[in-house]
Enzyme design. Structure first.
Site, mmCIF file in Angstrom:
data_model
loop_
_atom_site.group_PDB
_atom_site.id
_atom_site.type_symbol
_atom_site.label_atom_id
_atom_site.label_comp_id
_atom_site.label_asym_id
_atom_site.label_seq_id
_atom_site.Cartn_x
_atom_site.Cartn_y
_atom_site.Cartn_z
ATOM 1 N N TRP A 1 0.730 -1.289 0.213
ATOM 2 C CA TRP A 1 0.003 0.298 0.061
ATOM 3 C C TRP A 1 1.070 1.503 0.092
ATOM 4 C CZ3 TRP A 1 -0.701 3.967 3.840
ATOM 5 C CH2 TRP A 1 -1.321 5.069 2.760
ATOM 6 N N HIS A 2 2.100 1.570 0.737
ATOM 7 C CA HIS A 2 3.197 2.502 0.575
ATOM 8 C C HIS A 2 3.056 2.442 -0.476
ATOM 9 C CE1 HIS A 2 2.299 2.340 4.601
ATOM 10 N NE2 HIS A 2 2.967 2.963 5.189
ATOM 11 N N GLY A 3 4.521 2.104 -1.426
ATOM 12 C CA GLY A 3 3.919 1.980 -2.381
ATOM 13 C C GLY A 3 4.750 0.953 -3.051
#
Lengths: 456, 356
Positions: free
Chosen positions: A319-321
């Site tokens: 989700w972060h990257g």
């Protein structure tokens, strides 16, 4: 538009506040005022970006309406898929193509789509609403408050991730109700704290971190540089993101709306589970409620628990990257959470200080992987931390690191301030205002620096 | 919940109202007072309605301070370039050329920044009587169009002609500090930092010159870029693009014949020159050829100090690979006058004419 820009602080926020309170008597006008302001705020980067959240909101609302009319789950499932597809296309398509290319050894074309800012945040909020509909826990809202729940500009770009039932009921409350001046006062204080953390600490730490991590791509850093880079990034990430959250919570509070807590001094955590109860709380809660528990949580045996934890944390990383380093960071924390869970079941608690040291070392190692451009750089940086790049060099920017450490440990969280600031002391007011003036002068020296979490 | 308010808040309401009023009063009052101070002192001499005071150059931020030198209209000729041209003393040049020179070369200036400075001069003063362009590698950069400014940033708002827009950029701690220094200058607490013609000796005093340290700086502390030995093919040569030269050509082409333009390749130590036979040397040679063609087309004199010569091979002339010493700068300034006005050839082989 950035919260810490002079334009936002001196023009946009005052103008929207004045307009909002001038129409405060009408719920309809209030909501339109905030929707309009949110679209301007979001479109400030690129007006074309506005189309995406508006389309996702409309599609989600119409599908929820179809579910209500037909009583069938299919529209809700379609809604979840549509939101995931949007997120997947804009954020992960090139990552998937790149990974597939590595696996099959055939060159594939790339989409090179511009990542619309905040897409991970508003997509998650829409998905959470649809899932709550499936569970029978979400009513059909009229389109206007539903759109405002997603679009409300203080949280639109980088959270806190808000649930519909936390925000929509607040829209019908008159902002001039009792406690008006206390809410505005505390909103100003919280906003200013975030302003100061961003401009005076996070951005200055960024100037230390970026060249050192860039150097790490070329050669191994010495011990002093490596520790400086990792400590500075650890503080930068927290101060930058929590600053954003505080400016978001402060702005919303000025409009009489309260956003949930997102950080609770995470670097005071004494175990990794404690860390995740303090770090990006709204994301942790979201993942717990919509992923970890549906996957079985901790109530269906050890293997199911391990699977749920690793899948949840792996996806948390993703989700972060769109990169395998982020997945690895998530899995690292999955391992940490599982180990911590096992240790705590032994019933032999670690001394607090030892627990804090172990937790912080664990978190620091994770940040190296999180920040590094590749596994190669992460490996090099980790080796440098144990002196593989030379034992020379000393920790530098000590004063800044010390200030950042003190700010991270001592500055209360937004909700601690909301609940704790009982008396309107003039000294606090004057000090806050002077800090705001100083930050305005500082931020005017160059173009404001974007928040780290905007890329997620 | 807090957002639904509590009864206890009601009794405190007047105090919280005062808290907000005090906060906004200090914020708005403080910001307005500082802004008014900055506007009245106007350290960049750029906004209307500022105080009519003597504005000296009290900061070494050349990109911020030089536009006011241009706008003062005290100078009819200029030098643009990087730090390799900054030591050319306008007073020495004035004696040779009998004009009023400002040296507006900026440290590490990219070609686009130099061109912007020249544009400002032409728009404000008109075509210069004499223009000296101190040429460096930045003019030959193939990515000059992409890398227009350095990490230092460039205040392009100071270089346009809209005085009202400038109000948007002055409220910051940097401007406040320089405004404070200017007031300090008038109170005899602070000194002028750069002469009003832009000249600044940024190298240490001559008395501190140390050949051993210079040798270290030239040959050991300097990390030259890695040069490729692979020669350029004819195709690659033909495809070389130097975006900054288009800007240079466009700027020179609009000057009347009364403007004397001198394109001067400035002397860096041989340590900083690309080694013969490398791709970089070939690219530089090609760039020089194209500059020569521009000089011929636009009636500019092209003089070259940038080659292995008694000047550039003698490390006692340098502080470091890029920066020569002040006496050398004086000699170059004098040579510029002699070469440009009288066509005087170099006595010691330190420069050569590429276009007379």
């Amino acid at each position: 538009m950035l919260f810490q820009s002079q334009f936002y602080v001196l023009v946009f926020l005052p103008a929207v506040t004045l307009l909002y309170y001038s129409v405060a008597g009408s719920e309809l006008a209030r909501q339109w005022c905030l929707i309009g302001a949110s679209l301007v705020f979001y479109g400030w980067w690129d007006a074309r970006f506005v189309i995406l959240p508006v389309t996702q909101i409309l599609a989600t609302w119409l599908l929820a309406l179809a579910h209500q009319r037909t009583g069938r789950r299919a529209p809700l499932i379609v809604g979840v898929v549509v939101n995931l597809l949007s997120l997947g296309t804009f954020k992960y398509l090139d990552f998937i193509l790149g990974s597939a290319e590595t696996t099959i050894g055939i060159t594939l074309p790339r989409a090179h789509l511009i990542l619309p800012i905040g897409i991970s945040f508003f997509s998650f909020q829409l998905i959470s609403y649809l899932v709550d509909r499936m569970r029978g826990e979400a009513p059909i809202y009229p389109l206007r408050p539903f759109a405002l729940f997603v679009l409300l500009y203080p949280h639109l770009i980088a959270g806190p991730i808000v649930r519909h039932n936390e925000l929509v009921p607040q829209f019908s409350l008159d902002p001039r109700r009792e406690g008006l001046w206390r809410r505005i006062a505390i909103g100003l204080v919280i906003f200013t704290i975030g302003f100061g953390k961003k401009v005076l600490l996070a951005d200055k730490l960024g100037a230390v971190v970026d060249p050192l991590f860039a150097d790490a791509r070329l050669h191994a850093l010495n011990l002093g540089d490596a520790w400086t880079a990792v400590l500075a990034f650890s503080f930068q990430l927290f101060l930058d993101f929590s600053a954003y959250t505080e400016m978001a919570i402060g702005s919303a509070l000025i409009f009489g709306l309260i956003l949930p807590e997102n950080f609770r001094r995470p670097y005071l955590a004494t175990d990794i589970r404690d860390f995740w109860r303090r770090w990006h709380i709204t994301l942790s809660s979201f993942l717990r409620d919509y992923l970890y528990i549906p996957l079985g949580g901790s109530r269906h045996g050890l293997w199911r628990y391990l699977l749920a934890t690793m899948v949840t944390m792996g996806l948390c990383g993703l989700w972060h990257g769109a990169g395998w380093t982020f997945v690895a960071w998530g899995l690292w924390h999955g391992v940490g959470l599982a180990t911590c869970h096992g240790w705590q079941r032994l019933g032999r608690p670690m001394p607090k200080l030892a627990g804090w040291v172990v937790t912080m070392l664990f978190v620091l190692i994770g940040w190296v992987v999180f920040r590094a451009a590749s596994f190669g750089v992460a490996g090099s940086m980790l080796m440098s931390l144990v002196g593989e790049g030379g034992a020379g060099g000393a920790l530098h920017e000590i004063k800044l690191l010390l200030l950042a450490a003190l700010a991270s440990a001592l500055i209360p969280s937004a909700h601690e301030i909301i609940n704790g600031l009982k008396n309107p002391r003039p000294m606090v007011s004057v000090a806050g205002a002077l800090l705001a003036v100083y930050c305005l002068l500082e931020v005017g020296t160059k173009a404001p620096v974007s928040f780290i979490y905007f890329q997620f | 919940m807090f957002w639904q308010s509590a009864k206890t808040d009601e009794s405190k309401a007047p105090d919280w109202w005062a808290f907000v009023l005090l906060f906004l009063g200090v914020l708005v009052g403080g910001a307005a007072a500082i802004y008014l101070f900055i506007l009245l002192v106007d350290p960049y001499d750029t906004v209307p309605f500022s105080l009519p005071i003597d504005r000296r150059i009290v900061s070494i931020s050349d990109r911020f301070m030089y536009p006011q030198i241009v706008r003062s209209k005290r100078f009819d000729s200029l030098v643009i370039g990087t730090s390799t041209s900054r030591l050319l003393d306008p007073q020495v040049l004035d004696r040779s050329f009998h004009v009023r020179f400002a040296n507006l070369a900026m440290s590490s200036a990219m070609a686009w920044e130099q061109k912007t400075m020249l544009d400002l001069f032409v728009r404000t003063v008109g075509p210069p009587k004499v223009l000296i362009v101190g040429l460096d590698g930045v003019w030959c950069a193939q990515n000059a169009d992409r890398d227009r400014i350095t990490f230092r940033g460039f205040p392009d708002w100071l270089y346009d002609d809209n005085p009202w827009e400038k109000y948007l950029y002055l409220f910051n701690s940097g401007t406040l500090e320089i405004a404070g220094r200017l007031v300090g200058y008038h109170l005899h607490l602070y000194r002028e930092r750069i002469r009003y013609d832009g000249y600044e000796v940024f190298v240490p005093p001559e008395s501190q010159y140390d050949l051993v340290r210079a040798h270290e700086a030239i040959w050991h502390n300097f990390r030259p870029p890695v040069h490729e030995q692979r020669p350029l093919t004819a195709g690659e040569l033909g495809q070389l693009s130097f975006p900054a030269l288009d800007w240079l050509d466009a700027a020179l082409a609009r000057f009347p014949s009364t403007t004397m333009t001198i394109l001067a390749f400035m002397p860096v130590n041989v340590a900083a020159l690309p080694s013969p036979g490398t791709r970089e040397a070939e690219i530089e040679a090609e760039c020089k050829q194209r500059i020569v063609a521009i000089g011929r087309k636009d009636g500019a004199k092209v003089i070259d100090w940038r080659f292995p010569s008694p000047l550039t091979q003698n490390e006692t002339n340098y502080w470091d690979p890029l920066h020569y010493r002040v006496p050398v700068a004086t000699r170059i300034a004098e040579q510029l006058g002699a070469a440009a006005l009288a066509g005087h050839e170099s006595d010691d082989g330190s420069y050569r004419f590429l276009v007379h």
